[in-house]
Design an enzyme around this catalytic site. Structure first.
Site, short mmCIF file in Angstrom:
data_model
loop_
_atom_site.label_atom_id
_atom_site.label_comp_id
_atom_site.label_asym_id
_atom_site.label_seq_id
_atom_site.Cartn_x
_atom_site.Cartn_y
_atom_site.Cartn_z
CG ASP A 192 -35.17 -18.56 46.37
OD1 ASP A 192 -35.20 -19.80 46.32
OD2 ASP A 192 -34.30 -17.93 47.00
CG HIS A 249 -33.62 -12.33 48.03
ND1 HIS A 249 -34.80 -12.44 48.73
CD2 HIS A 249 -32.91 -13.45 48.29
CE1 HIS A 249 -34.80 -13.60 49.38
NE2 HIS A 249 -33.66 -14.23 49.13
CB ALA A 284 -33.89 -18.68 54.91
N GLY A 329 -37.79 -6.87 47.31
CA GLY A 329 -37.38 -5.76 48.14
C GLY A 329 -36.37 -6.11 49.20
CG HIS A 345 -25.92 -21.14 45.89
ND1 HIS A 345 -26.03 -20.62 47.16
CD2 HIS A 345 -27.19 -21.26 45.41
CE1 HIS A 345 -27.31 -20.44 47.45
NE2 HIS A 345 -28.03 -20.81 46.40
#
Length: 390
Positions: free
Chosen positions: A276, A253, A310, A251, A197
């Site tokens: 994640d 991200h 998300a 598939g 990030h």
């Protein structure tokens, strides 16, 4: 005289962390692997896996936000973490870091306490905590709550490393958002630090690498990209040979071509699969609430109302399947990226990530379609573990 094994697992294919062995037997005693051979000693109980099954080192996931309907931010109790662990074990994960996404300092303290209690209670597979935030770039916030971002200050290094030696601590931060020396302080206190990030052009990241930063969180996602002159986080991650990088092979991200590129440049020894994962893994719900925002589930894709990804709704077994199918990896490479590479990143490759004498008996059995048909943690199988006894 060496004590005999108390159990054995036989499989047509055994992946030892580097290579496949055919028609071998793994001998276990007291939760550890004592040998890999072509036949069990007489009188030893043997679990024989179904035809075509693969026995491999159990998967290690360094980024598990939730599962089984539970988000760590919402429920860091022993039972909440146990539900997360059970949901991911069904997907082949035998070791994981419970991951807290950007939250307040009191929430961080509660999560660390909860993980410490869960480790003490013996929740199978729990290795420690991953604190993803709150010291992140507002320009690359993703689905995290911008209201919970914070500036790194006095006492924060001690707060983030509060788990101490009770488990592993991984911290994801944006290097440009913390002062010089912060990464070195965290590393000196025993944490592993990843860049994520981040909007940095590369300068702050290179400084952090010099302070001990060792990896990158979800490569390509929520980070600065390669430019014509500035490498950005992606460029540094791909060019820095010694740095590790987690990658989400779902598939959604990361494109398949980018998966192939990352594998070519990083290799299986530095590129590791992560899920994640969010609460829908192992749960039938159509979504969940994240800090007051409704997150919708569409298959294994999770998005906010504005379409922002998300997290993910995949297991590590599904990541292995995608990486070894569309991601350009051989099956051996994908299995290593799901076990030995994260074990090495966490400093646990002396006991996890291989099927070899002296290693923990943390194992996964996969069917020919790479679906999970059984797992063992410390030599103990889930009740539904496949295979027949003989």
């Amino acid at each position: 005289m060496t004590a005999p094994p108390d159990h054995a697992i036989a499989a047509e294919r055994v992946f030892d962390g580097d290579f496949f062995r055919h028609n071998h037997v793994v001998l276990l005693r007291g939760g550890a692997i004592i040998d890999v051979t072509d036949a069990p000693p007489p009188g030893v109980p043997v679990t024989r896996l179904p035809p075509g099954a693969i026995l491999a080192p159990g998967f290690i996931d360094v980024q598990v936000n939730g599962g089984g309907g539970v988000l760590l931010n919402d429920d860091g109790s022993v039972e909440g973490i146990r539900r997360i662990a059970e949901a991911h074990r069904a997907g082949g994960t035998t070791g994981f870091l419970a991951t807290l996404i950007t939250d307040t300092r009191p929430a961080i303290a509660r999560a660390i306490k909860g993980v410490a209690e869960a480790i003490r209670a013996g929740v199978p597979g729990l290795l420690g905590i991953h604190l993803e935030g709150p010291f992140l770039s507002p320009k690359r916030i993703g689905i995290h709550d911008p209201a919970r971002l914070a500036r790194f200050g006095e006492g924060d290094a001690a707060l983030l490393t509060g788990l101490g030696t009770r488990g592993i601590t991984l911290v994801t931060l944006a290097p440009e958002e913390v002062p010089p020396g912060a990464v070195a302080d965290l590393v000196a206190r025993g944490a592993r630090v990843c860049a994520g990030h981040t909007a940095d052009d590369g300068a702050a990241i290179r400084r952090a690498l010099g302070e001990g930063l060792s990896g990158f969180t979800h490569l390509f996602n929520a980070m600065s990209q390669v430019g014509p002159r500035e490498p950005g986080a992606v460029g540094v991650a791909l060019a820095e040979e010694g740095a590790y990088a987690g990658i989400i092979a779902d598939g959604h991200h990361v494109g398949d071509l980018q998966l192939r590129l990352a594998l070519r440049l990083k290799g299986r020894d530095r590129l590791m699969l992560v899920s994640d994962a969010m609460p829908p893994v192992g749960d039938a719900s159509d979504g969940f609430t994240l800090f007051g925002r409704r997150i919708r589930r569409d298959g294994d894709r999770l998005t906010g109302a504005d379409g922002t990804l998300a997290g993910a709704a995949i297991t590590m077994a599904e990541a292995v399947r995608h990486m070894s199918g569309r991601g350009g990896a051989t099956l051996a490479e994908a299995l290593a990226m799901a076990a030995l590479t994260p074990a090495r990143f966490l400093g646990l490759d002396h006991r996890l990530g291989r099927i070899a004498p002296g290693f923990c008996a943390d194992l996964v059995a996969l069917g020919p379609d790479l679906s999970v048909v059984g797992t063992w943690i410390g030599g103990r199988a889930r009740p539904e573990a496949a295979g027949r006894q003989s």
